[in-house]
Design a protein around this motif. Structure first.
Motif, short mmCIF file in Angstrom:
data_model
loop_
_atom_site.label_atom_id
_atom_site.label_comp_id
_atom_site.label_asym_id
_atom_site.label_seq_id
_atom_site.Cartn_x
_atom_site.Cartn_y
_atom_site.Cartn_z
N PHE A 1 13.79 -0.07 3.15
CA PHE A 1 12.44 -0.40 4.45
C PHE A 1 11.28 0.08 4.27
O PHE A 1 10.17 -0.31 4.13
CB PHE A 1 12.97 -0.19 5.70
N SER A 2 11.15 1.72 4.04
CA SER A 2 10.14 2.48 3.94
C SER A 2 9.32 1.98 2.67
O SER A 2 8.14 2.11 2.63
CB SER A 2 10.59 3.81 3.94
N GLY B 1 5.79 0.41 3.14
CA GLY B 1 4.52 1.00 2.52
C GLY B 1 3.99 0.20 1.44
O GLY B 1 2.75 0.15 1.31
N TRP B 2 4.58 -0.30 0.54
CA TRP B 2 4.00 -0.98 -0.61
C TRP B 2 3.27 -2.32 0.02
O TRP B 2 2.09 -2.70 -0.36
CB TRP B 2 4.89 -1.60 -1.56
N ASP C 1 -2.05 -4.86 1.05
CA ASP C 1 -3.06 -5.31 1.88
C ASP C 1 -4.20 -4.79 2.01
O ASP C 1 -5.29 -5.48 2.05
CB ASP C 1 -2.22 -5.64 3.27
N ASN C 2 -4.24 -3.48 2.19
CA ASN C 2 -5.41 -2.74 2.39
C ASN C 2 -6.12 -2.70 0.81
O ASN C 2 -7.36 -2.89 1.10
CB ASN C 2 -4.98 -0.99 2.49
N ILE D 1 4.56 5.58 2.93
CA ILE D 1 6.19 5.54 2.65
C ILE D 1 6.93 6.68 3.04
O ILE D 1 8.15 6.60 3.76
CB ILE D 1 6.18 5.31 1.13
N ILE D 2 6.46 7.88 2.65
CA ILE D 2 6.95 8.99 3.06
C ILE D 2 7.34 9.30 4.46
O ILE D 2 8.34 9.81 5.16
CB ILE D 2 6.35 10.34 2.47
N GLY D 3 6.17 9.06 5.34
CA GLY D 3 6.25 9.14 6.65
C GLY D 3 7.17 8.31 7.30
O GLY D 3 7.72 8.67 8.29
N THR D 4 7.11 7.03 7.10
CA THR D 4 8.14 6.04 7.68
C THR D 4 9.84 6.54 7.47
O THR D 4 10.38 6.75 8.20
CB THR D 4 8.12 4.80 7.03
#
Length: 205
Positions: free
Chosen positions: A42-43, A47-48, A53-54, A88-91
């Motif tokens: 999921f992370s 994150g990807w 999107d950004n 990704i890491i934070g999630t």
């Protein structure tokens, strides 16, 4: 290992009653390993998607800048990619700790409605119940379905593993959700009211 994971996911999603009956006596480590694998999935996906999107939004925005737009995009987008890795890491790290916090918050309600098993059973059910959310939570519409699906699996799991009736299992899940949602709603309304109160325009209208 992979086949066991696939079988467990299929069991949780399609046959939760039978699945929780089979894992009633199993330990917490197996549930935690499955949760960690799905959390990592999921992370990375979430994150990807956020990073993509950004990146796309910035490139679209900079197209209106003549001459220097593409150059600026090439400089900025790698930085955005680094933020994506941080997301990704934070999630992933947040998911590791939040599952225990959520378990600690819901377990008292399970005891109040007559749950006979310990905290480890609550955590085990919660980790397995997170499966739909972790699998589909990154999809906008499916994310909501995944949360509802997880709640239903949580009810079934508590019924089988915590010694609760169906009605008591529903109460153990619905009541804390309602209370915490109401609590956060009150906080949001209070903050908005306080912000409006401090706004000078509020006193001029």
């Amino acid at each position: 290992m992979i086949q066991i994971l696939i079988d467990d996911i299929r069991g949780v999603l399609l046959h939760p009653n039978k699945f929780f009956q089979n894992v009633r006596e199993s330990g917490l480590p197996h549930a935690y390993r499955q949760y960690i694998v799905l959390l990592a999935f999921f992370s990375v996906i979430a994150g990807w998607i956020r990073m993509f999107d950004n990146d796309h939004a910035i490139r679209e925005m900079l197209q209106i800048v003549p001459d220097y737009g593409p150059y600026i995009a090439e400089k900025i987008c790698p930085i955005i990619a680094e933020f994506g890795v941080a997301i990704i890491i934070g999630t992933f790290l947040a998911g590791i700790y939040l599952v225990f916090i959520a378990g600690a918050l819901i377990h008292p309600f399970i005891l109040l409605v007559g749950g006979e098993q310990g905290f480890s059973q609550t955590m085990k059910v919660q980790m397995y119940a997170a499966t739909p959310t972790l699998l589909f939570g990154w999809v906008p519409v499916m994310g909501i379905i995944g949360i509802v699906w997880s709640s239903i699996i949580m009810v079934v799991g508590l019924k089988e593993c915590a010694g609760l009736s169906l009605i008591r299992s529903v109460l153990a899940v619905i009541v804390p959700i309602f209370l915490f949602a109401s609590f956060f709603l009150i906080i949001i309304i209070t903050i908005q009211s306080f912000t409006m109160f401090l706004n000078p325009i509020y006193w001029l209208t």
